[in-house]
Motif scaffolding. Structure first.
Motif, PDB file in Angstrom:
ATOM      1  N   MET A 237     -24.499 -24.340  12.091  1.00 20.40           N
ATOM      2  CA  MET A 237     -23.055 -24.400  12.359  1.00 20.40           C
ATOM      3  C   MET A 237     -22.239 -24.446  11.065  1.00 20.40           C
ATOM      4  N   HIS A 238     -22.847 -24.876   9.996  1.00 13.67           N
ATOM      5  CA  HIS A 238     -22.151 -24.958   8.721  1.00 13.67           C
ATOM      6  C   HIS A 238     -22.065 -23.596   8.031  1.00 13.67           C
ATOM      7  N   ASP A 239     -22.836 -22.621   8.532  1.00 20.25           N
ATOM      8  CA  ASP A 239     -22.807 -21.285   7.953  1.00 20.25           C
ATOM      9  C   ASP A 239     -21.745 -20.426   8.644  1.00 20.25           C
ATOM     10  N   SER A 240     -21.633 -19.196   8.198  1.00 21.92           N
ATOM     11  CA  SER A 240     -20.614 -18.300   8.741  1.00 21.92           C
ATOM     12  C   SER A 240     -21.132 -17.453   9.898  1.00 21.92           C
ATOM     13  N   LEU A 241     -22.244 -17.825  10.495  1.00 22.89           N
ATOM     14  CA  LEU A 241     -22.803 -17.082  11.617  1.00 22.89           C
ATOM     15  C   LEU A 241     -21.963 -17.274  12.872  1.00 22.89           C
ATOM     16  N   THR A 242     -21.978 -16.271  13.740  1.00 18.75           N
ATOM     17  CA  THR A 242     -21.303 -16.404  15.036  1.00 18.75           C
ATOM     18  C   THR A 242     -22.159 -17.269  15.949  1.00 18.75           C
ATOM     19  N   ILE A 243     -21.585 -17.724  17.056  1.00 23.31           N
ATOM     20  CA  ILE A 243     -22.337 -18.538  18.013  1.00 23.31           C
ATOM     21  C   ILE A 243     -23.485 -17.726  18.594  1.00 23.31           C
ATOM     22  N   ASP A 244     -23.240 -16.440  18.867  1.00 20.98           N
ATOM     23  CA  ASP A 244     -24.313 -15.569  19.365  1.00 20.98           C
ATOM     24  C   ASP A 244     -25.463 -15.485  18.375  1.00 20.98           C
ATOM     25  N   GLN A 245     -25.124 -15.359  17.089  1.00 17.33           N
ATOM     26  CA  GLN A 245     -26.157 -15.249  16.055  1.00 17.33           C
ATOM     27  C   GLN A 245     -26.941 -16.551  15.912  1.00 17.33           C
ATOM     28  N   ILE A 246     -26.251 -17.677  16.017  1.00 21.29           N
ATOM     29  CA  ILE A 246     -26.929 -18.978  15.935  1.00 21.29           C
ATOM     30  C   ILE A 246     -27.853 -19.147  17.122  1.00 21.29           C
ATOM     31  N   ALA A 247     -27.373 -18.782  18.309  1.00 18.03           N
ATOM     32  CA  ALA A 247     -28.187 -18.895  19.524  1.00 18.03           C
ATOM     33  C   ALA A 247     -29.478 -18.096  19.377  1.00 18.03           C
ATOM     34  N   SER A 248     -29.332 -16.862  18.927  1.00 17.68           N
ATOM     35  CA  SER A 248     -30.502 -15.997  18.755  1.00 17.68           C
ATOM     36  C   SER A 248     -31.446 -16.545  17.692  1.00 17.68           C
ATOM     37  N   SER A 249     -30.897 -17.171  16.642  1.00 12.23           N
ATOM     38  CA  SER A 249     -31.700 -17.691  15.536  1.00 12.23           C
ATOM     39  C   SER A 249     -32.564 -18.869  15.944  1.00 12.23           C
ATOM     40  N   VAL A 250     -32.173 -19.560  17.013  1.00 13.10           N
ATOM     41  CA  VAL A 250     -32.948 -20.729  17.445  1.00 13.10           C
ATOM     42  C   VAL A 250     -33.643 -20.502  18.785  1.00 13.10           C
ATOM     43  N   GLY A 251     -33.798 -19.228  19.148  1.00 11.85           N
ATOM     44  CA  GLY A 251     -34.627 -18.915  20.314  1.00 11.85           C
ATOM     45  C   GLY A 251     -33.912 -18.752  21.630  1.00 11.85           C
ATOM     46  N   TYR A 252     -32.588 -18.544  21.624  1.00 12.17           N
ATOM     47  CA  TYR A 252     -31.829 -18.368  22.861  1.00 12.17           C
ATOM     48  C   TYR A 252     -31.141 -16.998  22.865  1.00 12.17           C
ATOM     49  N   PRO A 253     -31.701 -16.013  23.549  1.00 15.69           N
ATOM     50  CA  PRO A 253     -31.041 -14.708  23.628  1.00 15.69           C
ATOM     51  C   PRO A 253     -29.754 -14.760  24.440  1.00 15.69           C
ATOM     52  N   ASP A 254     -29.608 -15.777  25.308  1.00 12.36           N
ATOM     53  CA  ASP A 254     -28.398 -15.962  26.123  1.00 12.36           C
ATOM     54  C   ASP A 254     -27.517 -17.017  25.450  1.00 12.36           C
ATOM     55  N   ALA A 255     -26.413 -16.580  24.836  1.00  7.08           N
ATOM     56  CA  ALA A 255     -25.533 -17.500  24.109  1.00  7.08           C
ATOM     57  C   ALA A 255     -24.884 -18.516  25.027  1.00  7.08           C
ATOM     58  N   LEU A 256     -24.609 -18.139  26.288  1.00  6.65           N
ATOM     59  CA  LEU A 256     -23.985 -19.063  27.232  1.00  6.65           C
ATOM     60  C   LEU A 256     -24.934 -20.219  27.568  1.00  6.65           C
ATOM     61  N   TYR A 257     -26.187 -19.875  27.800  1.00  5.84           N
ATOM     62  CA  TYR A 257     -27.176 -20.914  28.086  1.00  5.84           C
ATOM     63  C   TYR A 257     -27.364 -21.817  26.869  1.00  5.84           C
ATOM     64  N   PHE A 258     -27.373 -21.219  25.694  1.00  9.99           N
ATOM     65  CA  PHE A 258     -27.473 -22.004  24.459  1.00  9.99           C
ATOM     66  C   PHE A 258     -26.318 -22.989  24.353  1.00  9.99           C
ATOM     67  N   SER A 259     -25.091 -22.534  24.656  1.00 11.76           N
ATOM     68  CA  SER A 259     -23.907 -23.392  24.548  1.00 11.76           C
ATOM     69  C   SER A 259     -24.014 -24.581  25.496  1.00 11.76           C
ATOM     70  N   LYS A 260     -24.550 -24.339  26.699  1.00 11.11           N
ATOM     71  CA  LYS A 260     -24.718 -25.432  27.663  1.00 11.11           C
ATOM     72  C   LYS A 260     -25.728 -26.455  27.141  1.00 11.11           C
ATOM     73  N   GLN A 261     -26.824 -25.956  26.571  1.00  9.55           N
ATOM     74  CA  GLN A 261     -27.843 -26.854  26.031  1.00  9.55           C
ATOM     75  C   GLN A 261     -27.298 -27.647  24.837  1.00  9.55           C
ATOM     76  N   PHE A 262     -26.533 -26.980  24.001  1.00  5.50           N
ATOM     77  CA  PHE A 262     -25.951 -27.625  22.823  1.00  5.50           C
ATOM     78  C   PHE A 262     -24.996 -28.743  23.236  1.00  5.50           C
ATOM     79  N   LYS A 263     -24.138 -28.450  24.237  1.00  5.23           N
ATOM     80  CA  LYS A 263     -23.176 -29.455  24.700  1.00  5.23           C
ATOM     81  C   LYS A 263     -23.882 -30.637  25.337  1.00  5.23           C
ATOM     82  N   LYS A 264     -24.928 -30.360  26.084  1.00  2.00           N
ATOM     83  CA  LYS A 264     -25.696 -31.439  26.722  1.00  2.00           C
ATOM     84  C   LYS A 264     -26.344 -32.331  25.657  1.00  2.00           C
TER      85      LYS A 264
END
Length: 289
Positions: A237-264
């Motif tokens: 999150m401290h880098d200039s990557l988009t949320i989609d790129q961060i999601a993909s970088s940590v094993g989540y091809p679905d950015a929406l699902y990643f966002s839900k997991q992150f918020k939880k």
């Protein structure tokens, strides 16, 4: 009586790397052939190809024969002698490097434990021969080649000694597999990982594997993987990557699902978390003098 022989090849281009082979040789010794007492400024590894002999280090004597190796450490007073009736044939490698002491320590090889017995005779002799032959060719790449062969050779001893250490610590096969699974998840968190598949590959039912994993780590395999992914995402999150790129970088091809997991996990959506970081920077009035 065996015909006495002696041959050595040196490294004409030694570097200052992690593991550097200085020279390699082999010999059929004569009866009672004696070396030392002496102190070396480099590491020296011998492998007994045939025959017998004795090695002395730190006041202790070791009787050695075919399949035994002995390590000599810089600064230690040592000596060794071939048998009177069955003099040994051995090969040796002199080496140094800024990673050598750490590596040998991890393998439980030291001046107090300098001898290892192995059974893969042909493979070890082959590696010694490879190293010597490369040095004899004296190509400019010989330093790089021999350091690679030296790592492979040391891995032969690591397989033997580390298994002995694990047995002494009463580390079960399952515990070793769990440690392997932890390393796998830590390194491969960006890839699709199936806990069912991992348990099946290791030969266990998912329920049993998950139970033992929890006993070992305090959390389930899925929770452990989620923790790795979320902590990594937090750093990204401290880098200039988009949320989609961060999601993909940590094993989540679905950015929406990643966002839900992150918020939880963190109590904030990725967007809100990133916004809080920028607000914190904006109102940081600290100065350096």
């Amino acid at each position: 009586m065996k015909s006495v022989s002696h041959s050595v090849a040196i490294n004409p281009y030694p570097s200052k790397g992690e593991i550097v082979v200085l020279f390699s040789g082999d010999a059929q010794t004569k009866p009672n052939h004696h070396v030392g007492p002496q102190v070396l400024d480099h590491h020296l590894l011998h492998y007994v190809v045939s025959g017998k002999g004795k090695f002395q280090c730190l006041g202790k004597e070791y009787a050695l024969e075919r399949g035994d190796s002995f390590f000599i450490f810089p600064g230690d007073l040592i000596s060794y002698v071939s048998d009177e009736d069955d003099p040994w044939q051995y090969c040796w490698i002199g080496f140094k490097g800024n990673y050598v002491d750490q590596l040998l320590s991890q393998m439980n090889i030291s001046a107090h434990h300098p001898v290892i017995s192995t059974e893969n005779h042909e493979e070890i002799v082959h590696l010694f021969t490879q190293i010597k032959n490369v040095l004899k060719q004296a190509k400019t790449s010989c330093d790089l080649q021999t350091s690679g062969f030296m790592r492979v050779l040391l891995s032969q001893y690591a397989d033997v000694n580390m298994n002995v250490v694990q047995h002494a610590r009463n580390v079960s096969k399952l515990e070793q597999q769990i440690e392997h699974a932890i390393k796998w998840m830590t390194l491969q968190y960006s890839q699709p990982i199936s806990i069912d598949g991992m348990a099946q590959e290791l030969g266990y039912h998912r329920t049993y594997f998950s139970k033992k994993f929890r006993e070992h780590t305090g959390m389930s395999p899925m929770h452990f993987l989620l923790k790795i992914r979320m902590e990594r995402a937090k750093l990204l999150m401290h880098d200039s990557l988009t949320i989609d790129q961060i999601a993909s970088s940590v094993g989540y091809p679905d950015a929406l699902y990643f966002s839900k997991q992150f918020k939880k996990w963190f109590g904030k959506s990725p967007t809100d978390y990133r916004m809080s970081l920028s607000i914190g920077k904006r109102y940081d009035c600290s100065t350096q003098t």
